[in-house]
Design a protein around this motif. Sequence first.
Motif, PDB file in Angstrom:
ATOM      1  N   ILE A 168       2.351  -3.650   6.086  1.00 25.63           N
ATOM      2  CA  ILE A 168       3.155  -4.724   5.168  1.00 25.63           C
ATOM      3  C   ILE A 168       2.145  -5.947   5.099  1.00 25.63           C
ATOM      4  CG2 ILE A 168       4.901  -6.466   5.477  1.00 25.63           C
ATOM      5  CD1 ILE A 168       6.910  -4.436   6.325  1.00 25.63           C
ATOM      6  N   ASN A 169       2.081  -6.427   3.917  1.00 28.17           N
ATOM      7  CA  ASN A 169       1.141  -7.542   3.822  1.00 28.17           C
ATOM      8  C   ASN A 169       1.743  -8.730   3.058  1.00 28.17           C
ATOM      9  OD1 ASN A 169      -1.539  -9.031   3.160  1.00 28.17           O
ATOM     10  ND2 ASN A 169      -0.817  -8.738   1.151  1.00 28.17           N
ATOM     11  N   VAL A 170       2.008  -9.786   3.790  1.00 29.09           N
ATOM     12  CA  VAL A 170       2.567 -11.168   3.284  1.00 29.09           C
ATOM     13  C   VAL A 170       1.741 -12.022   2.868  1.00 29.09           C
ATOM     14  CG1 VAL A 170       4.264 -12.665   4.072  1.00 29.09           C
ATOM     15  CG2 VAL A 170       4.596 -10.648   4.802  1.00 29.09           C
ATOM     16  N   THR A 213       3.971  -7.025   0.235  1.00 31.02           N
ATOM     17  CA  THR A 213       3.819  -5.466   0.021  1.00 31.02           C
ATOM     18  C   THR A 213       4.021  -4.556   1.081  1.00 31.02           C
ATOM     19  OG1 THR A 213       1.581  -5.362   0.406  1.00 31.02           O
ATOM     20  CG2 THR A 213       2.224  -6.068  -1.956  1.00 31.02           C
ATOM     21  N   VAL A 214       4.922  -3.442   0.801  1.00 30.05           N
ATOM     22  CA  VAL A 214       5.152  -2.530   1.552  1.00 30.05           C
ATOM     23  C   VAL A 214       4.450  -1.248   1.277  1.00 30.05           C
ATOM     24  CG1 VAL A 214       6.691  -1.147   2.953  1.00 30.05           C
ATOM     25  CG2 VAL A 214       7.311  -3.435   2.330  1.00 30.05           C
ATOM     26  N   ARG A 215       3.396  -0.610   2.258  1.00 27.01           N
ATOM     27  CA  ARG A 215       2.722   0.558   1.845  1.00 27.01           C
ATOM     28  C   ARG A 215       2.131   0.373   0.268  1.00 27.01           C
ATOM     29  NH1 ARG A 215       5.978   5.665   4.107  1.00 27.01           N
ATOM     30  NH2 ARG A 215       5.123   5.423   6.272  1.00 27.01           N
ATOM     31  N   GLY A 221       9.618   0.933  -2.407  1.00 28.05           N
ATOM     32  CA  GLY A 221       8.594   0.754  -1.340  1.00 28.05           C
ATOM     33  C   GLY A 221       9.014   0.691   0.098  1.00 28.05           C
ATOM     34  N   GLY A 222      10.494   0.234   0.136  1.00 29.81           N
ATOM     35  CA  GLY A 222      11.096   0.386   1.372  1.00 29.81           C
ATOM     36  C   GLY A 222      12.376  -0.658   1.450  1.00 29.81           C
ATOM     37  N   GLY A 255      -4.191  -7.207  -5.390  1.00 28.97           N
ATOM     38  CA  GLY A 255      -3.208  -7.785  -4.453  1.00 28.97           C
ATOM     39  C   GLY A 255      -3.041  -6.926  -3.107  1.00 28.97           C
ATOM     40  N   ARG A 256      -4.044  -6.088  -3.167  1.00 27.00           N
ATOM     41  CA  ARG A 256      -3.966  -4.894  -2.103  1.00 27.00           C
ATOM     42  C   ARG A 256      -5.323  -4.881  -1.441  1.00 27.00           C
ATOM     43  NH1 ARG A 256      -0.821  -4.294  -6.194  1.00 27.00           N
ATOM     44  NH2 ARG A 256       1.077  -3.236  -6.014  1.00 27.00           N
TER      45      ARG A 256
END
Length: 662
Positions: free
Chosen positions: A82-84, A95-97, A155-156, A571-572
């Motif tokens: 997870i990226n915050v 972002t989740v995965r 995404g989840g 953004g990843r």
Amino acid sequence: MKNVFKSPGKLTLLSLSVLTALAMPVYAEEQAVDTRNVTITATRTEQEIKETPSAVEVITREDLDKIGAHTLADALQLATSINVSAPAMAGSEVTVRGMSTRHSLILINGKRLISEASYATANSYELERIKMENIERIEIVRGPVSSMYGSDALGGVINIITRKPEKEEFTFSFSPQRYSDSMSDGLDNYFLRYDSGKQGKWSWIASADRTESDMYENDDGTSKNQFGRRDNFNLQGTYDLADNTFLDVSVDILREDLKARQTTTAGAPRNDRYDNTRDQYSLGLRGKMKNGDYQIRTYYGEQEKVDKNFLASNGQLTGFDVYKRKSWTLEGHVSTQVADNHLLTAGGEIRQEKYRGTRLGTGGKNIFDITYGNITKQGSEADIDYSAIYVQDEWLVNDRLLIIPSVRYDDSDLFSGNVSPKLGMTYKMSDHSRLKLNVGKGFKAPSLDDMYMEMTKVMGGMTIHVTGNPDLKPEKSTSYELALEGERGNTFGKLTYFVNDVKDLISTNTVTTRNAMGIPIRMDSEYLNEDKADIDGVEFEIGRKLTDKLMLKLNYTYLDATGTTGQRLEGRAKQQGTVQLHYDNTRENGISAVLWNEWKKDYLYSSKEDIHKTYNLWNVSVNKQWNDTFSSQLGVRNIFNKKDTELHLLGSMVHAGMTFKF
């Protein structure tokens, strides 16, 4: 199948009625469970995390206290894959995965929030709005869960579960946060809660919190953030109707008085004001039967936003936007043990959404005029009706193999029906090792904003015009996941490979207008189904208990996320992870602490300008329980004062807290 029923909710309403009739129970004793090792989100039933095929992570109350988490964004810092992003003018992103912020479904006690829903803002503000002081745990399911939750769960799912009243008690906490370079800049959190405990057949929790945030100023006098005051008021109660039968009620109220400083298209300083309100009400019935449990509930929400822009020089109104969003939901499910090795869950949902505001312009129906000061704007209305039914079977084939097939059918008055199947499997290779497999489909229906928006707004001296598209199709995904996990002595670990192929991804077709000097002055964007995304990755999690008080944990994610032409998605990060050292000695001296490093390698900030970022942040937090009535917390985020304005990394943040109970 769009018009199979005159009203798309009739099938679901019938199914909910049947579920209610089925749920008139023969009661069984309610048993306590260890919430750290149990999830209710992945299958809507209580299930051990080791047993469930889905990738599940639980953040407990102890975890939240240890890291000094005050918001949902804080709470997700250590979560795997997870990226915050740091909070900015348009909120935070998660972002989740590798799936976008709008592709995660955020729930509170399993209920949807009424919130911003556009392509650019869905979920963004909730990461700062949702406070952690009243939270018992957070359950995260990585990967599509549309077979149980429908739209938005590409995404989840992030399910935030609130505390339940246990004994009569008052709690007060004060938690300031300050940037080390400017101790006058930061925010203050205040929280007050009353737990009634059990009083007759009722038990209640009433709580309130306030956050006051300062402006973080750019060199040109504009602000990096929205600043001001945010208030939450919450009331939730449970009434014991009979043995193992409960009536749940809740009221949640949000008030925001926020500000920002920007510039007009002519470069003149401008003050913006955002007055936001949200009211949510819920009533539910739940209980346990001899062979399972059931729940049926309804909840309603309203969100109203008024945004105004004023010249800083004389206070003249230069623009405004208003909107009001309403949502009503009726949902229910029943889980029943069928034979010794099948737990069957069936449920349904009806949801209605209405939207009225100037950001729709003339794109919707029932066009109206509204005037503030000397400015008149047009607005319109839009609405949509959803309905769904789903079924799931937890099939224990033998003492080593668990198979969980599930499928959900979603319908609406604006889209054709959608079927979301999923198959999960857990195979116990030994008493301490498991192989897990998931294959499923997910989808996200376009929001009313995406379909009918007609918005013109000035941001940072540029005019932005966004046009919706009523012909948008739902975004759809096909996912595959294979995982190997296990424990050996004091060591535990998990290795996961996942694939998520998304088609009909909503994007924008943007035309930029520049002045004679080549500076962009206007952007015209329209939503369309154009893109696809191929998101593959590997997750690795490992931990070892070094002593009875020390634990070392590491998580790592490698991500390959590409779009239509094979270009990487912005953004990843290509690689990211955390290294965590946990100390827990609460029994002897009341101290728990965590030191962690979060790092990102090859983070694609801008594909057009080919800007890549690699960085790491060190953080520490210590919590001390002094006695039964007082605890304190002290921590530093970004210890070494890393700064990057593009990533909204603004330097070291010192955070502290004091909690009193009496």
